[in-house]
Motif scaffolding. Structure first.
Motif, PDB file in Angstrom:
ATOM      1  N   VAL A 118      -3.648  -1.716 -12.209  1.00  0.00           N
ATOM      2  CA  VAL A 118      -2.279  -1.396 -11.810  1.00  0.00           C
ATOM      3  C   VAL A 118      -1.736  -0.148 -12.509  1.00  0.00           C
ATOM      4  O   VAL A 118      -1.165   0.732 -11.846  1.00  0.00           O
ATOM      5  N   PRO A 119      -1.869   0.009 -13.838  1.00  0.00           N
ATOM      6  CA  PRO A 119      -1.269   1.183 -14.481  1.00  0.00           C
ATOM      7  C   PRO A 119      -1.822   2.512 -13.973  1.00  0.00           C
ATOM      8  O   PRO A 119      -1.080   3.505 -13.907  1.00  0.00           O
ATOM      9  N   PHE A 120      -3.077   2.544 -13.586  1.00  0.00           N
ATOM     10  CA  PHE A 120      -3.691   3.776 -13.087  1.00  0.00           C
ATOM     11  C   PHE A 120      -3.092   4.151 -11.729  1.00  0.00           C
ATOM     12  O   PHE A 120      -2.654   5.288 -11.519  1.00  0.00           O
ATOM     13  N   ALA A 121      -3.089   3.196 -10.811  1.00  0.00           N
ATOM     14  CA  ALA A 121      -2.565   3.474  -9.481  1.00  0.00           C
ATOM     15  C   ALA A 121      -1.068   3.755  -9.529  1.00  0.00           C
ATOM     16  O   ALA A 121      -0.575   4.660  -8.849  1.00  0.00           O
ATOM     17  N   ARG A 122      -0.335   2.993 -10.328  1.00  0.00           N
ATOM     18  CA  ARG A 122       1.117   3.203 -10.391  1.00  0.00           C
ATOM     19  C   ARG A 122       1.442   4.585 -10.937  1.00  0.00           C
ATOM     20  O   ARG A 122       2.380   5.238 -10.468  1.00  0.00           O
ATOM     21  N   VAL A 142      -8.858  15.139  -0.452  1.00  0.00           N
ATOM     22  CA  VAL A 142      -8.441  13.758  -0.673  1.00  0.00           C
ATOM     23  C   VAL A 142      -9.511  13.057  -1.500  1.00  0.00           C
ATOM     24  O   VAL A 142     -10.677  13.001  -1.101  1.00  0.00           O
ATOM     25  N   VAL A 143      -9.114  12.529  -2.652  1.00  0.00           N
ATOM     26  CA  VAL A 143     -10.044  11.882  -3.576  1.00  0.00           C
ATOM     27  C   VAL A 143     -10.085  10.386  -3.288  1.00  0.00           C
ATOM     28  O   VAL A 143      -9.045   9.723  -3.222  1.00  0.00           O
ATOM     29  N   ASP A 144     -11.283   9.864  -3.124  1.00  0.00           N
ATOM     30  CA  ASP A 144     -11.435   8.424  -2.942  1.00  0.00           C
ATOM     31  C   ASP A 144     -11.230   7.675  -4.251  1.00  0.00           C
ATOM     32  O   ASP A 144     -11.800   8.039  -5.295  1.00  0.00           O
ATOM     33  N   HIS A 145     -10.401   6.631  -4.202  1.00  0.00           N
ATOM     34  CA  HIS A 145     -10.326   5.602  -5.232  1.00  0.00           C
ATOM     35  C   HIS A 145     -10.038   6.163  -6.626  1.00  0.00           C
ATOM     36  O   HIS A 145     -10.647   5.749  -7.626  1.00  0.00           O
ATOM     37  N   MET A 146      -9.106   7.154  -6.672  1.00  0.00           N
ATOM     38  CA  MET A 146      -8.638   7.703  -7.957  1.00  0.00           C
ATOM     39  C   MET A 146      -9.762   8.341  -8.770  1.00  0.00           C
ATOM     40  O   MET A 146      -9.673   8.465  -9.984  1.00  0.00           O
ATOM     41  N   GLY A 147     -10.852   8.731  -8.102  1.00  0.00           N
ATOM     42  CA  GLY A 147     -11.975   9.304  -8.837  1.00  0.00           C
ATOM     43  C   GLY A 147     -12.736   8.278  -9.658  1.00  0.00           C
ATOM     44  O   GLY A 147     -13.448   8.640 -10.597  1.00  0.00           O
ATOM     45  N   ARG A 148     -12.597   7.010  -9.303  1.00  0.00           N
ATOM     46  CA  ARG A 148     -13.304   5.902  -9.973  1.00  0.00           C
ATOM     47  C   ARG A 148     -13.195   5.984 -11.492  1.00  0.00           C
ATOM     48  O   ARG A 148     -14.203   6.113 -12.204  1.00  0.00           O
ATOM     49  N   TRP A 157      -4.951  15.237  -2.971  1.00  0.00           N
ATOM     50  CA  TRP A 157      -4.358  13.919  -2.774  1.00  0.00           C
ATOM     51  C   TRP A 157      -5.308  12.878  -3.383  1.00  0.00           C
ATOM     52  O   TRP A 157      -6.467  13.179  -3.689  1.00  0.00           O
ATOM     53  N   SER A 158      -4.811  11.646  -3.520  1.00  0.00           N
ATOM     54  CA  SER A 158      -5.675  10.569  -4.014  1.00  0.00           C
ATOM     55  C   SER A 158      -5.380   9.268  -3.293  1.00  0.00           C
ATOM     56  O   SER A 158      -4.225   8.939  -3.012  1.00  0.00           O
ATOM     57  N   LYS A 159      -6.448   8.539  -2.995  1.00  0.00           N
ATOM     58  CA  LYS A 159      -6.304   7.160  -2.534  1.00  0.00           C
ATOM     59  C   LYS A 159      -6.215   6.261  -3.766  1.00  0.00           C
ATOM     60  O   LYS A 159      -7.091   6.308  -4.635  1.00  0.00           O
ATOM     61  N   VAL A 160      -5.148   5.471  -3.838  1.00  0.00           N
ATOM     62  CA  VAL A 160      -4.951   4.568  -4.974  1.00  0.00           C
ATOM     63  C   VAL A 160      -5.483   3.182  -4.587  1.00  0.00           C
ATOM     64  O   VAL A 160      -4.792   2.173  -4.664  1.00  0.00           O
TER      65      VAL A 160
END
Length: 305
Positions: free
Chosen positions: A238-242, A178-184, A210-213
């Motif tokens: 927003v575009p990254f997380a979406r 599980v990756v924190d925060h989309m890999g910053r 997996w990733s935390k958005v």
């Protein structure tokens, strides 16, 4: 024991607004922390920062205020490998929290089993150089092999610029990752830039990732401004997380990151962070998966069978 907070770092925001977005029933805040209190759970001598106190009682009050049902409490680097504060919070949660620990190679099997009974379901490997000292990868791999037998997963925290040198290690881990925060990601480089494209390809090639958005407040350049009275802050994230929510709907999680350690420029309103969610998960189905289905499957699988 009295601890003085690192100068310049902000206290968490004590007056969060009530979100306009109504969370689905059973929603999980899948990334948050407890800090101390330092006189009860002292901070680690090797820590890189000293935070303000942020107790289990304050975390659970925020949970109820925002409308969450459960928490996943992640061990903070300021506590090192002493997971006492997290385990104490789990014990007080009445089964409504799970935990992510930090452990060393010296941890015994009996200690791991006791952590499992307490509600720990993974370990965190931190690769952010300004926060932790380097741990040899062979030691981390050994730990990963041992926790895999318990059905735990590995949470990894790194910065996007370091992914190329870390990717081979990540893909060799024998657990869900599980990756924190989309890999910053550096959002200034754009959602279609090479840096984020590499992360998307990493997730596409490896179904166990997996990733935390989460954490738009850490990634945003535009900041928390809400335009024209709207509650859509951190628009550039927003575009990254979406994109991750749309591409990998069964492998995304979301969390507040309360109490937001190491922030210096502003402290986010957690209610405003919750109102970020419908901009990245735009349908009721995707919101349910992000906030209920996915975290329950990962942290409370016994309730989803």
């Amino acid at each position: 024991m009295k601890f003085e907070k690192t100068p310049g770092w902000l206290d968490w925001y004590a007056g969060p607004s009530k979100p306009r977005f109504k969370l689905p029933d059973g929603a999980v805040d899948a990334h948050c922390h407890v800090f101390g209190p330092g006189d009860e759970f002292p901070f680690a001598p090797e820590r890189k920062y000293t935070p303000c106190d942020a107790s289990k009682h304050q975390l659970f009050a925020l949970r109820d205020h925002l409308g969450f049902s459960r928490n996943v409490i992640v061990q903070a680097t300021c506590h090192g490998a002493d997971n006492s504060a997290v385990i104490d919070a789990l014990a007080a949660s009445n089964g409504k929290a799970r935990g992510i620990a930090t452990v060393k190679r010296s941890v015994t099997d009996a200690e791991l089993e006791a952590m499992h009974a307490a509600g720990i379901r993974g370990v965190r490997f931190n690769f952010v150089k300004r926060l932790v000292d380097f741990t040899p990868k062979d030691e981390l791999m050994e730990i990963a092999g041992r926790i895999a037998k318990l059905g735990w997963h590995v949470v990894i925290y790194f910065e996007a610029v370091d992914l190329p040198e870390l990717m081979d290690f990540f893909t060799a881990l024998p657990t869900t990752v599980v990756v924190d925060h989309m890999g910053r990601p550096d959002v200034a480089k754009g959602v279609d830039g090479e840096e984020f494209a590499l992360f998307v390809d990493f997730m596409r090639r490896h179904n166990n990732v997996w990733s935390k958005v989460s954490c738009p407040e850490r990634l945003s350049v535009s900041g928390p401004r809400a335009l024209h009275g709207e509650r859509q802050a951190y628009r550039d994230v927003v575009p990254f997380a979406r994109r991750l929510v749309e591409l990998f709907p069964e492998r995304v999680l979301w969390g507040t990151d309360w109490p937001h350690p190491n922030l210096k420029d502003h402290m986010p309103d957690d209610g405003l962070l919750v109102d970020f969610i419908p901009h990245i998960a735009v349908t009721p189905e995707s919101q349910y998966r992000l906030l209920v289905g996915n975290p329950m499957r990962l942290y409370w699988p016994e309730e989803t069978r």
